[in-house]
Design a protein around this motif. Structure first.
Motif, PDB file in Angstrom:
ATOM      1  N   SER A  72       0.844  -1.205   0.000  1.00 34.44           N
ATOM      2  CA  SER A  72       0.000   0.000   0.000  1.00 34.44           C
ATOM      3  C   SER A  72       0.872   1.245   0.000  1.00 34.44           C
ATOM      4  O   SER A  72       1.912   1.296   0.668  1.00 34.44           O
ATOM      5  CB  SER A  72      -0.915   0.004   1.231  1.00 34.44           C
TER       6      SER A  72
ATOM      7  N   TYR B  26       0.077   5.332   0.263  1.00 33.57           N
ATOM      8  CA  TYR B  26      -0.873   6.435   0.388  1.00 33.57           C
ATOM      9  C   TYR B  26      -0.166   7.790   0.452  1.00 33.57           C
ATOM     10  O   TYR B  26      -0.672   8.728   1.036  1.00 33.57           O
ATOM     11  CB  TYR B  26      -1.735   6.245   1.639  1.00 33.57           C
TER      12      TYR B  26
ATOM     13  N   SER C 291      -1.958   3.599  -4.090  1.00 36.46           N
ATOM     14  CA  SER C 291      -3.204   3.243  -3.408  1.00 36.46           C
ATOM     15  C   SER C 291      -4.235   4.370  -3.408  1.00 36.46           C
ATOM     16  O   SER C 291      -5.350   4.202  -2.911  1.00 36.46           O
ATOM     17  CB  SER C 291      -2.898   2.821  -1.962  1.00 36.46           C
ATOM     18  N   ILE C 292      -3.876   5.517  -3.937  1.00 32.12           N
ATOM     19  CA  ILE C 292      -4.803   6.644  -4.040  1.00 32.12           C
ATOM     20  C   ILE C 292      -5.312   6.736  -5.481  1.00 32.12           C
ATOM     21  O   ILE C 292      -4.532   6.692  -6.426  1.00 32.12           O
ATOM     22  CB  ILE C 292      -4.133   7.971  -3.646  1.00 32.12           C
TER      23      ILE C 292
ATOM     24  N   GLN D  74     -10.117  10.559  -6.117  1.00 30.97           N
ATOM     25  CA  GLN D  74     -10.113  10.930  -4.703  1.00 30.97           C
ATOM     26  C   GLN D  74      -9.410  12.269  -4.453  1.00 30.97           C
ATOM     27  O   GLN D  74      -9.481  12.800  -3.347  1.00 30.97           O
ATOM     28  CB  GLN D  74      -9.426   9.833  -3.870  1.00 30.97           C
TER      29      GLN D  74
ATOM     30  N   CYS E 100      -6.946  14.721  -0.561  1.00 28.71           N
ATOM     31  CA  CYS E 100      -7.519  13.381  -0.733  1.00 28.71           C
ATOM     32  C   CYS E 100      -8.811  13.336   0.073  1.00 28.71           C
ATOM     33  O   CYS E 100      -8.801  13.528   1.296  1.00 28.71           O
ATOM     34  CB  CYS E 100      -6.546  12.309  -0.253  1.00 28.71           C
TER      35      CYS E 100
ATOM     36  N   SER F 156     -11.199  10.809   0.365  1.00 34.72           N
ATOM     37  CA  SER F 156     -11.744   9.553   0.891  1.00 34.72           C
ATOM     38  C   SER F 156     -10.647   8.495   0.999  1.00 34.72           C
ATOM     39  O   SER F 156      -9.519   8.697   0.556  1.00 34.72           O
ATOM     40  CB  SER F 156     -12.875   9.045  -0.008  1.00 34.72           C
ATOM     41  N   GLY F 157     -11.006   7.345   1.591  1.00 31.76           N
ATOM     42  CA  GLY F 157     -10.051   6.258   1.741  1.00 31.76           C
ATOM     43  C   GLY F 157      -9.128   6.452   2.930  1.00 31.76           C
ATOM     44  O   GLY F 157      -9.313   7.348   3.758  1.00 31.76           O
ATOM     45  N   LYS F 158      -8.111   5.607   3.024  1.00 34.94           N
ATOM     46  CA  LYS F 158      -7.183   5.647   4.151  1.00 34.94           C
ATOM     47  C   LYS F 158      -6.331   6.911   4.161  1.00 34.94           C
ATOM     48  O   LYS F 158      -5.776   7.271   5.199  1.00 34.94           O
ATOM     49  CB  LYS F 158      -6.283   4.408   4.129  1.00 34.94           C
TER      50      LYS F 158
ATOM     51  N   LYS G 143      -7.552   9.859   3.483  1.00 36.92           N
ATOM     52  CA  LYS G 143      -8.474  10.981   3.591  1.00 36.92           C
ATOM     53  C   LYS G 143      -7.906  12.081   4.495  1.00 36.92           C
ATOM     54  O   LYS G 143      -7.436  11.830   5.600  1.00 36.92           O
ATOM     55  CB  LYS G 143      -9.816  10.508   4.158  1.00 36.92           C
TER      56      LYS G 143
END
Length: 238
Positions: A128, A130, A157-158, A162, A201, A203-205, A207
């Motif tokens: 991952s 980010y 991972s982005i 996003q 960013c 959303s997601g981890k 965010k």
């Protein structure tokens, strides 16, 4: 005369026989088909989603590689061929998802186990990433009425969707197009002033991660629009 002609004919036949024997021997010495193939590595690790190549060593080295064949013995759901080609001393594959696959290289028409070789490929889970970072300097200088781009570098991972861009004062800088998301966006400098342009960013981890650029819009530096230049130009013809 007949005896001499007969002797000449015998000599010619002997010469032709020697030449023919040489051609046959030369062809017999040429290695058209490999005796065996081998792979330098017995195991290999590859990250998910990556393309990779496996090379085989041919014995003897001058043999034709058209006789070499490749197959995936097990783990076909983890590894696949890059295309439909299955011949040659090198082969391209794609690591599909985490797991183990066994790949064989062999000589067509010979025992696969005795004259071929295998390699075990372990496909590891994609790491991952980010991360979100600026591209270039954080402070930008642009001239009024010019288009310009701003860009960020994102981790794998982005997703592009996003990433959302915002401008602190749209009377100074505006979006040049309808596109306001992604790693790079085009802007338009409306007038002189300073604004903050932010990529976040949403959303997601990752965010909440953001990159902020300071954009200074300066006056258009066009000498041909300078009043002093125009006055000097006409003065020369007075």
């Amino acid at each position: 005369m007949k005896r001499a002609a007969k002797q000449v004919l015998i000599v010619l036949l002997v010469v032709m026989a020697v030449i023919g024997t040489g051609n046959i021997s030369a062809q017999a010495d040429y290695n058209w088909k490999p005796k065996k193939v081998s792979i330098a590595q017995s195991a290999k690790k590859v990250s998910q989603g990556k393309e990779f190549e496996i090379r085989a060593k041919v014995t003897p080295i001058d043999a034709e590689d058209d006789y070499i064949r490749w197959e995936i013995i097990s783990g076909k759901k983890y590894v696949k061929f890059e295309d439909r080609d299955r011949t040659g001393d090198e082969m391209d594959f794609i690591a599909v998802k985490p797991g183990k696959a066994k790949i064989r290289c062999y000589v067509q028409g010979k025992s696969k186990k005795k004259y071929g070789d295998t390699i075990t490929v372990t496909v590891t889970k994609k790491k991952s990433d980010y991360s979100l970072a600026k591209v270039g300097e954080s402070v930008k200088y642009v001239e009024a009425w010019d288009d310009f781009d701003l860009e960020v570098k994102k981790g794998s991972s982005i997703k592009n969707s996003q990433l959302k861009w915002e401008i602190s004062d749209t009377s100074i800088v505006s979006f040049a197009e309808r596109k306001t998301t992604g790693t790079d966006v085009e802007f338009y400098a409306e007038k002189t002033g300073t604004v903050r342009v932010t990529c976040t960013c949403t959303s997601g981890k990752a965010k909440g991660k953001k990159v902020v650029y300071t954009v200074n819009v300066i006056a258009d530096d066009d000498d041909y629009d300078d009043d002093d230049y125009d006055d000097d130009y006409y003065d020369d013809y007075d």
